[in-house]
Design a protein around this motif. Structure first.
Motif, PDB file in Angstrom:
ATOM      1  N   ASP A 164       8.267  10.468  -0.728  1.00 27.48           N
ATOM      2  CA  ASP A 164       8.015   9.529   0.375  1.00 27.48           C
ATOM      3  C   ASP A 164       7.088   8.424  -0.142  1.00 27.48           C
ATOM      4  O   ASP A 164       5.879   8.453   0.079  1.00 27.48           O
ATOM      5  N   VAL A 165       7.674   7.462  -0.842  1.00 30.45           N
ATOM      6  CA  VAL A 165       6.871   6.383  -1.441  1.00 30.45           C
ATOM      7  C   VAL A 165       7.203   5.055  -0.750  1.00 30.45           C
ATOM      8  O   VAL A 165       8.217   4.939  -0.059  1.00 30.45           O
ATOM      9  N   THR A 166       6.337   4.064  -0.981  1.00 34.18           N
ATOM     10  CA  THR A 166       6.607   2.742  -0.383  1.00 34.18           C
ATOM     11  C   THR A 166       7.007   1.710  -1.450  1.00 34.18           C
ATOM     12  O   THR A 166       7.332   0.569  -1.111  1.00 34.18           O
ATOM     13  N   ASN A 167       6.934   2.107  -2.711  1.00 33.95           N
ATOM     14  CA  ASN A 167       7.308   1.198  -3.815  1.00 33.95           C
ATOM     15  C   ASN A 167       8.078   1.987  -4.871  1.00 33.95           C
ATOM     16  O   ASN A 167       7.716   3.143  -5.152  1.00 33.95           O
ATOM     17  N   VAL A 168       9.088   1.366  -5.458  1.00 27.54           N
ATOM     18  CA  VAL A 168       9.780   1.982  -6.609  1.00 27.54           C
ATOM     19  C   VAL A 168       9.853   0.939  -7.708  1.00 27.54           C
ATOM     20  O   VAL A 168      10.289  -0.198  -7.469  1.00 27.54           O
TER      21      VAL A 168
ATOM     22  N   GLU B 108       0.859  -1.188   0.000  1.00 30.78           N
ATOM     23  CA  GLU B 108       0.000   0.000   0.000  1.00 30.78           C
ATOM     24  C   GLU B 108       0.887   1.228   0.000  1.00 30.78           C
ATOM     25  O   GLU B 108       2.031   1.165   0.449  1.00 30.78           O
ATOM     26  N   GLY B 109       0.342   2.355  -0.477  1.00 27.09           N
ATOM     27  CA  GLY B 109       1.117   3.598  -0.444  1.00 27.09           C
ATOM     28  C   GLY B 109       1.573   3.987  -1.838  1.00 27.09           C
ATOM     29  O   GLY B 109       1.189   3.358  -2.839  1.00 27.09           O
ATOM     30  N   GLY B 110       2.390   5.038  -1.878  1.00 26.65           N
ATOM     31  CA  GLY B 110       2.768   5.619  -3.160  1.00 26.65           C
ATOM     32  C   GLY B 110       3.775   4.781  -3.933  1.00 26.65           C
ATOM     33  O   GLY B 110       4.539   4.004  -3.357  1.00 26.65           O
ATOM     34  N   VAL B 111       3.738   4.964  -5.258  1.00 30.05           N
ATOM     35  CA  VAL B 111       4.672   4.259  -6.144  1.00 30.05           C
ATOM     36  C   VAL B 111       5.419   5.290  -6.973  1.00 30.05           C
ATOM     37  O   VAL B 111       4.791   6.161  -7.589  1.00 30.05           O
ATOM     38  N   LEU B 112       6.738   5.172  -6.992  1.00 27.44           N
ATOM     39  CA  LEU B 112       7.514   5.958  -7.950  1.00 27.44           C
ATOM     40  C   LEU B 112       7.905   5.027  -9.085  1.00 27.44           C
ATOM     41  O   LEU B 112       8.548   3.999  -8.860  1.00 27.44           O
TER      42      LEU B 112
ATOM     43  N   THR C  59      15.166  10.736 -11.655  1.00 31.50           N
ATOM     44  CA  THR C  59      15.489  10.279 -10.300  1.00 31.50           C
ATOM     45  C   THR C  59      16.994  10.066 -10.272  1.00 31.50           C
ATOM     46  O   THR C  59      17.522   9.278 -11.062  1.00 31.50           O
ATOM     47  N   VAL C  60      17.683  10.809  -9.390  1.00 34.80           N
ATOM     48  CA  VAL C  60      19.150  10.820  -9.497  1.00 34.80           C
ATOM     49  C   VAL C  60      19.874  10.223  -8.293  1.00 34.80           C
ATOM     50  O   VAL C  60      21.094  10.107  -8.301  1.00 34.80           O
ATOM     51  N   GLY C  61      19.153   9.895  -7.243  1.00 38.99           N
ATOM     52  CA  GLY C  61      19.866   9.354  -6.076  1.00 38.99           C
ATOM     53  C   GLY C  61      18.899   9.036  -4.952  1.00 38.99           C
ATOM     54  O   GLY C  61      17.687   8.918  -5.154  1.00 38.99           O
ATOM     55  N   VAL C  62      19.480   8.899  -3.762  1.00 39.99           N
ATOM     56  CA  VAL C  62      18.685   8.555  -2.578  1.00 39.99           C
ATOM     57  C   VAL C  62      19.106   9.499  -1.451  1.00 39.99           C
ATOM     58  O   VAL C  62      20.302   9.759  -1.271  1.00 39.99           O
ATOM     59  N   ARG C  63      18.138  10.082  -0.746  1.00 39.85           N
ATOM     60  CA  ARG C  63      18.469  10.892   0.433  1.00 39.85           C
ATOM     61  C   ARG C  63      17.610  10.401   1.594  1.00 39.85           C
ATOM     62  O   ARG C  63      16.394  10.242   1.435  1.00 39.85           O
ATOM     63  N   ASP C  64      18.252  10.135   2.701  1.00 41.26           N
ATOM     64  CA  ASP C  64      17.553   9.600   3.885  1.00 41.26           C
ATOM     65  C   ASP C  64      16.729   8.362   3.519  1.00 41.26           C
ATOM     66  O   ASP C  64      15.602   8.177   4.006  1.00 41.26           O
ATOM     67  N   GLY C  65      17.234   7.572   2.645  1.00 40.14           N
ATOM     68  CA  GLY C  65      16.563   6.317   2.287  1.00 40.14           C
ATOM     69  C   GLY C  65      15.441   6.462   1.277  1.00 40.14           C
ATOM     70  O   GLY C  65      14.834   5.473   0.869  1.00 40.14           O
ATOM     71  N   LEU C  66      15.168   7.719   0.853  1.00 32.17           N
ATOM     72  CA  LEU C  66      14.050   7.947  -0.085  1.00 32.17           C
ATOM     73  C   LEU C  66      14.579   8.421  -1.436  1.00 32.17           C
ATOM     74  O   LEU C  66      15.663   9.036  -1.501  1.00 32.17           O
ATOM     75  N   PRO C  67      13.817   8.164  -2.510  1.00 30.25           N
ATOM     76  CA  PRO C  67      14.300   8.574  -3.839  1.00 30.25           C
ATOM     77  C   PRO C  67      14.378  10.095  -3.981  1.00 30.25           C
ATOM     78  O   PRO C  67      13.478  10.810  -3.551  1.00 30.25           O
ATOM     79  N   LEU C  68      15.482  10.530  -4.597  1.00 32.60           N
ATOM     80  CA  LEU C  68      15.762  11.964  -4.763  1.00 32.60           C
ATOM     81  C   LEU C  68      15.669  12.313  -6.253  1.00 32.60           C
ATOM     82  O   LEU C  68      16.276  11.643  -7.090  1.00 32.60           O
ATOM     83  N   LEU C  69      14.909  13.369  -6.550  1.00 36.74           N
ATOM     84  CA  LEU C  69      14.774  13.804  -7.945  1.00 36.74           C
ATOM     85  C   LEU C  69      15.812  14.883  -8.265  1.00 36.74           C
ATOM     86  O   LEU C  69      16.309  15.552  -7.350  1.00 36.74           O
ATOM     87  N   GLU C  70      16.077  15.094  -9.557  1.00 35.52           N
ATOM     88  CA  GLU C  70      17.138  16.058  -9.891  1.00 35.52           C
ATOM     89  C   GLU C  70      16.717  17.496  -9.587  1.00 35.52           C
ATOM     90  O   GLU C  70      17.568  18.371  -9.486  1.00 35.52           O
ATOM     91  N   ASP C  71      15.403  17.728  -9.372  1.00 38.67           N
ATOM     92  CA  ASP C  71      14.985  19.080  -8.971  1.00 38.67           C
ATOM     93  C   ASP C  71      15.042  19.253  -7.444  1.00 38.67           C
ATOM     94  O   ASP C  71      14.557  20.230  -6.902  1.00 38.67           O
TER      95      ASP C  71
END
Ligand code: FAD
Length: 360
Positions: free
Chosen positions: A283-287, A166-170, A266-278
């Motif tokens: 804060d998603v639960t699936n990638v 459940e939750g958001g998907v990137l 999507t360029v990296g990870v910050r604090d365990g979450l996906p980081l975008l180039e902008d």
């Protein structure tokens, strides 16, 4: 290793559409060959793709040489129908496919190729590599830094929405796979789709206008966008890594379904979450990584590769290793080279002519 060595004039490695259509031409000429394929059942490459997948090429452009796809011209076949068609194709032309054989080494001894698969050994004068370009998932290295409670899947592992938490998907990567998977998931999950827009085909798939212009688009993709034309070479450079324009899903469909379309990568990870180039963090639960595939020819022990792992060839013919061919490569000779309807046409041209000339 077993003491028996099986000998053929030609060994085709890979029994998907590329290997089977090569086999068709050799069979028509009464040649001595075998097709070795790792999967248990012909068509498994298609069967293993996600449940709802339909081809983005209509039946008219989804057939192999000698046997049109058995459906009305403008129907989009389901992926299992494609798998069954390949199985029927091999049976119809009595193609000698040996299944469950994963080749783990291709080398040369003198003027013969040596192919091994576990304890089995084969030899031939010619080898056609038809193992497909959609085999090894390409996933960015930073993916391993994602929070462990985020579910990661590559598009090749995605089957259906119920696999996800459940939750958001990137969805990372906005080509055909990314757009189709994002649209499907939007019915059950909040979805973000990140990545460059690869462009869209100009018409709505299946519409009357689409049917009218499809032959023109196919003509341009197969006869104009080739490695022999400046426009083709430019397109090849652009499409490599970005994929073909969206065939079925339009940006408006994504918007109407509530998919948040983010053009930033999507360029990296910050604090365990996906980081975008902008700079945004999602804060998603699936990638889902719809980031394509990379070649894996580690089993070919021959000096025929560029630094990036791609084979050095001229429209499928490896000039430096006489008797070695590739079929079904992305843009091998034209934009349609790796597509079902293009792979057979490709072989009528250089690789098959060169191979048949060697067999005379
Ligand atoms: P594959 O179908 O991948 O077959 C390769 C075979 O080689 C497999 O059976 C595998 O088991 C075998 N193999 C691999 N390594 C070894 C080894 N070492 N030893 C022995 N056997 C081995 N194209 C279209 O024209 N229309 C579409 O609608 C379309 N949709 C697509 C959708 C998706 C999601 C993807 C990923 C691709 C799509 N394509 C489409 C592109 C292309 O047509 C397919 O990827 C097609 O499966 C490629 O056929 P192939 O024979 O080159 O490779």
């Amino acid at each position: 290793m077993s003491n028996t060595t099986f000998s053929y004039d030609t060994i085709i490695i890979g029994g998907g559409q590329a290997g089977l259509s090569t086999g068709y031409y050799l069979q028509q000429q009464g040649r001595d060959f075998v097709i070795l394929d790792a999967s248990e059942r012909i068509g498994d490459a298609w069967r293993k793709r996600w449940d709802s997948l339909r081809l983005f090429t209509p039946a008219r452009y989804s057939g192999l040489p000698g046997m049109p796809f058995p459906a009305p011209a403008y129907v989009y076949p389901a992926k299992d129908e494609m798998a069954d068609y390949l199985e029927a194709y091999a049976a119809c032309f009595k193609l000698p496919v040996q299944r469950g054989i994963r080749v783990d080494r291709l080398s040369r001894q003198g003027d013969r190729f040596v192919v091994t698969a576990g304890d089995r050994r084969f030899e031939s004068e010619n080898v056609v590599v038809a193992t497909g370009g959609y085999y090894c998932p390409r996933i960015p290295a930073f993916a391993t830094k994602l929070n462990p409670d985020i579910m990661p899947l590559h598009s090749s592992e995605y089957q259906r929405p119920s696999q996800l938490q459940e939750g958001g998907v990137l969805v990372v990567g906005a080509g055909n796979s990314g757009a189709e998977i994002a649209l499907e998931l939007s019915r059950s999950h909040p979805v973000w789709l990140s990545g460059r827009h690869p462009g869209s085909e100009p018409t709505r798939a299946g519409s009357l206008v689409d049917r009218l212009v499809a032959p023109l688009i196919w003509f341009v993709f197969s006869k104009v966008m080739t490695v022999n034309t400046p426009i083709g070479r430019k397109a090849a450079a652009q499409l490599r890594g970005h994929g073909l324009p969206l065939a079925r899903v339009k940006l408006a469909d994504l918007q109407a379904a509530g998919v948040e379309r983010i053009h930033a990568r999507t360029v990296g990870v910050r604090d365990g979450l996906p980081l975008l180039e902008d700079g945004r963090i999602l804060d998603v639960t699936n990638v889902i990584w719809c980031t394509g595939f990379r070649p894996d020819y580690g089993w070919i022990a021959l000096p025929i590769f560029e630094d990036d792992g791609e084979p050095i060839h001229e429209r499928g013919v490896v000039v430096t290793e006489p008797g070695l061919y590739f079929v079904g490569l992305f843009f091998q000779s034209a934009a349609t080279s790796s597509l079902v309807g293009g792979v057979g046409r490709d072989q009528r041209t250089l690789p098959i002519r060169s191979l048949l000339a060697r067999l005379l």
